[in-house]
Write a protein that holds these residues in place. Sequence first.
Motif, PDB file in Angstrom:
ATOM      1  N   HIS A   6     -36.796 -21.839  -2.190  1.00 21.55           N
ATOM      2  CA  HIS A   6     -35.607 -21.921  -1.368  1.00 21.55           C
ATOM      3  C   HIS A   6     -34.548 -22.750  -2.095  1.00 21.55           C
ATOM      4  O   HIS A   6     -34.813 -23.340  -3.136  1.00 21.55           O
ATOM      5  N   CYS A   7     -33.359 -22.770  -1.549  1.00 18.81           N
ATOM      6  CA  CYS A   7     -32.226 -23.471  -2.160  1.00 18.81           C
ATOM      7  C   CYS A   7     -32.550 -24.948  -2.362  1.00 18.81           C
ATOM      8  O   CYS A   7     -33.030 -25.618  -1.454  1.00 18.81           O
ATOM      9  N   CYS A   8     -32.291 -25.453  -3.540  1.00 15.76           N
ATOM     10  CA  CYS A   8     -32.532 -26.868  -3.831  1.00 15.76           C
ATOM     11  C   CYS A   8     -31.570 -27.729  -2.997  1.00 15.76           C
ATOM     12  O   CYS A   8     -30.363 -27.521  -3.044  1.00 15.76           O
ATOM     13  N   PRO A   9     -32.097 -28.701  -2.266  1.00 18.27           N
ATOM     14  CA  PRO A   9     -31.247 -29.522  -1.404  1.00 18.27           C
ATOM     15  C   PRO A   9     -30.460 -30.594  -2.154  1.00 18.27           C
ATOM     16  O   PRO A   9     -29.552 -31.194  -1.590  1.00 18.27           O
ATOM     17  N   ASP A  10     -30.789 -30.835  -3.425  1.00 12.08           N
ATOM     18  CA  ASP A  10     -30.179 -31.939  -4.154  1.00 12.08           C
ATOM     19  C   ASP A  10     -29.151 -31.516  -5.200  1.00 12.08           C
ATOM     20  O   ASP A  10     -28.593 -32.362  -5.889  1.00 12.08           O
ATOM     21  N   CYS A  11     -28.885 -30.228  -5.360  1.00  8.43           N
ATOM     22  CA  CYS A  11     -27.903 -29.768  -6.345  1.00  8.43           C
ATOM     23  C   CYS A  11     -26.492 -30.180  -5.948  1.00  8.43           C
ATOM     24  O   CYS A  11     -26.197 -30.431  -4.783  1.00  8.43           O
ATOM     25  N   ASN A  12     -25.611 -30.187  -6.943  1.00  4.51           N
ATOM     26  CA  ASN A  12     -24.214 -30.533  -6.734  1.00  4.51           C
ATOM     27  C   ASN A  12     -23.546 -29.593  -5.736  1.00  4.51           C
ATOM     28  O   ASN A  12     -22.917 -30.019  -4.784  1.00  4.51           O
ATOM     29  N   HIS A  13     -23.632 -28.306  -5.961  1.00  2.00           N
ATOM     30  CA  HIS A  13     -23.080 -27.302  -5.049  1.00  2.00           C
ATOM     31  C   HIS A  13     -24.224 -26.441  -4.545  1.00  2.00           C
ATOM     32  O   HIS A  13     -24.988 -25.900  -5.323  1.00  2.00           O
ATOM     33  N   LYS A  14     -24.313 -26.299  -3.249  1.00  2.00           N
ATOM     34  CA  LYS A  14     -25.380 -25.511  -2.654  1.00  2.00           C
ATOM     35  C   LYS A  14     -24.839 -24.172  -2.189  1.00  2.00           C
ATOM     36  O   LYS A  14     -23.645 -23.943  -2.158  1.00  2.00           O
ATOM     37  N   ASN A  15     -25.741 -23.299  -1.815  1.00  4.87           N
ATOM     38  CA  ASN A  15     -25.402 -22.003  -1.224  1.00  4.87           C
ATOM     39  C   ASN A  15     -24.672 -21.064  -2.183  1.00  4.87           C
ATOM     40  O   ASN A  15     -23.671 -20.453  -1.831  1.00  4.87           O
ATOM     41  N   ARG A  16     -25.177 -20.958  -3.410  1.00  2.42           N
ATOM     42  CA  ARG A  16     -24.664 -19.989  -4.372  1.00  2.42           C
ATOM     43  C   ARG A  16     -25.404 -18.670  -4.166  1.00  2.42           C
ATOM     44  O   ARG A  16     -26.612 -18.619  -4.295  1.00  2.42           O
ATOM     45  N   PRO A  17     -24.706 -17.587  -3.829  1.00  3.49           N
ATOM     46  CA  PRO A  17     -25.387 -16.303  -3.610  1.00  3.49           C
ATOM     47  C   PRO A  17     -25.824 -15.649  -4.917  1.00  3.49           C
ATOM     48  O   PRO A  17     -25.155 -15.780  -5.944  1.00  3.49           O
ATOM     49  N   ASP A  25     -26.560 -24.871  -7.652  1.00  2.00           N
ATOM     50  CA  ASP A  25     -25.981 -24.591  -8.972  1.00  2.00           C
ATOM     51  C   ASP A  25     -26.747 -25.254 -10.115  1.00  2.00           C
ATOM     52  O   ASP A  25     -26.451 -25.020 -11.276  1.00  2.00           O
ATOM     53  N   GLY A  26     -27.725 -26.088  -9.809  1.00  2.00           N
ATOM     54  CA  GLY A  26     -28.551 -26.721 -10.839  1.00  2.00           C
ATOM     55  C   GLY A  26     -27.918 -27.936 -11.495  1.00  2.00           C
ATOM     56  O   GLY A  26     -28.476 -28.494 -12.428  1.00  2.00           O
ATOM     57  N   GLU A  27     -26.761 -28.369 -11.011  1.00  2.00           N
ATOM     58  CA  GLU A  27     -26.081 -29.520 -11.594  1.00  2.00           C
ATOM     59  C   GLU A  27     -26.388 -30.789 -10.800  1.00  2.00           C
ATOM     60  O   GLU A  27     -26.574 -30.753  -9.593  1.00  2.00           O
ATOM     61  N   CYS A  28     -26.403 -31.893 -11.509  1.00  2.00           N
ATOM     62  CA  CYS A  28     -26.638 -33.198 -10.891  1.00  2.00           C
ATOM     63  C   CYS A  28     -25.507 -33.516  -9.910  1.00  2.00           C
ATOM     64  O   CYS A  28     -24.330 -33.426 -10.264  1.00  2.00           O
ATOM     65  N   GLY A  71     -32.550 -27.868 -12.890  1.00  2.00           N
ATOM     66  CA  GLY A  71     -31.407 -27.068 -13.293  1.00  2.00           C
ATOM     67  C   GLY A  71     -31.490 -25.609 -12.886  1.00  2.00           C
ATOM     68  O   GLY A  71     -30.604 -24.823 -13.199  1.00  2.00           O
ATOM     69  N   THR A  72     -32.534 -25.226 -12.156  1.00  2.00           N
ATOM     70  CA  THR A  72     -32.687 -23.818 -11.763  1.00  2.00           C
ATOM     71  C   THR A  72     -31.939 -23.471 -10.488  1.00  2.00           C
ATOM     72  O   THR A  72     -31.612 -22.317 -10.255  1.00  2.00           O
ATOM     73  N   GLY A  73     -31.717 -24.462  -9.618  1.00  2.00           N
ATOM     74  CA  GLY A  73     -31.091 -24.212  -8.326  1.00  2.00           C
ATOM     75  C   GLY A  73     -32.083 -23.866  -7.240  1.00  2.00           C
ATOM     76  O   GLY A  73     -31.729 -23.708  -6.085  1.00  2.00           O
ATOM     77  N   TRP A  74     -33.359 -23.746  -7.607  1.00  2.00           N
ATOM     78  CA  TRP A  74     -34.419 -23.388  -6.651  1.00  2.00           C
ATOM     79  C   TRP A  74     -35.399 -24.546  -6.498  1.00  2.00           C
ATOM     80  O   TRP A  74     -35.726 -25.231  -7.449  1.00  2.00           O
ATOM     81  N   GLU A  75     -35.917 -24.703  -5.310  1.00  2.00           N
ATOM     82  CA  GLU A  75     -36.997 -25.638  -5.072  1.00  2.00           C
ATOM     83  C   GLU A  75     -38.200 -24.827  -4.606  1.00  2.00           C
ATOM     84  O   GLU A  75     -38.075 -24.003  -3.702  1.00  2.00           O
ATOM     85  N   TYR A  76     -39.339 -25.021  -5.250  1.00  2.00           N
ATOM     86  CA  TYR A  76     -40.547 -24.252  -4.939  1.00  2.00           C
ATOM     87  C   TYR A  76     -41.468 -25.034  -4.029  1.00  2.00           C
ATOM     88  O   TYR A  76     -41.556 -26.241  -4.124  1.00  2.00           O
ATOM     89  N   GLU A  77     -42.145 -24.317  -3.160  1.00  2.00           N
ATOM     90  CA  GLU A  77     -43.105 -24.956  -2.264  1.00  2.00           C
ATOM     91  C   GLU A  77     -44.505 -24.781  -2.778  1.00  2.00           C
ATOM     92  O   GLU A  77     -44.840 -23.863  -3.438  1.00  2.00           O
TER      93      GLU A  77
END
Length: 77
Positions: A6-17, A25-28, A71-77
């Motif tokens: 699912h979408c990484c909650p800690d990226c700089n910009h979230k909700n990139r389609p 976006d995978g950025e700090c 940096g992937t933009g994804w968080e895995y469970e």
Amino acid sequence: MADDKHCCPDCNHKNRPSWEGVHGDGECANCNGKGKIGQFDLMSILPGMDSVNDYTCDECSGTGQCQTCGGTGWEYE
């Protein structure tokens, strides 16, 4: 079976389609993906010039990548 991601909650910009779904976006988020943090000065707006007040971001150690997702933009469970 593929990992649930699912979408990484800690990226700089979230909700990139994307074709795979919505992701970060995978950025700090601390340094906006620049790897450095500093005060604004004239040198920081000129192309190719680093601000003399910049210092390495403590969150990403200067890489500019989100440390939660690598940096992937994804968080895995």
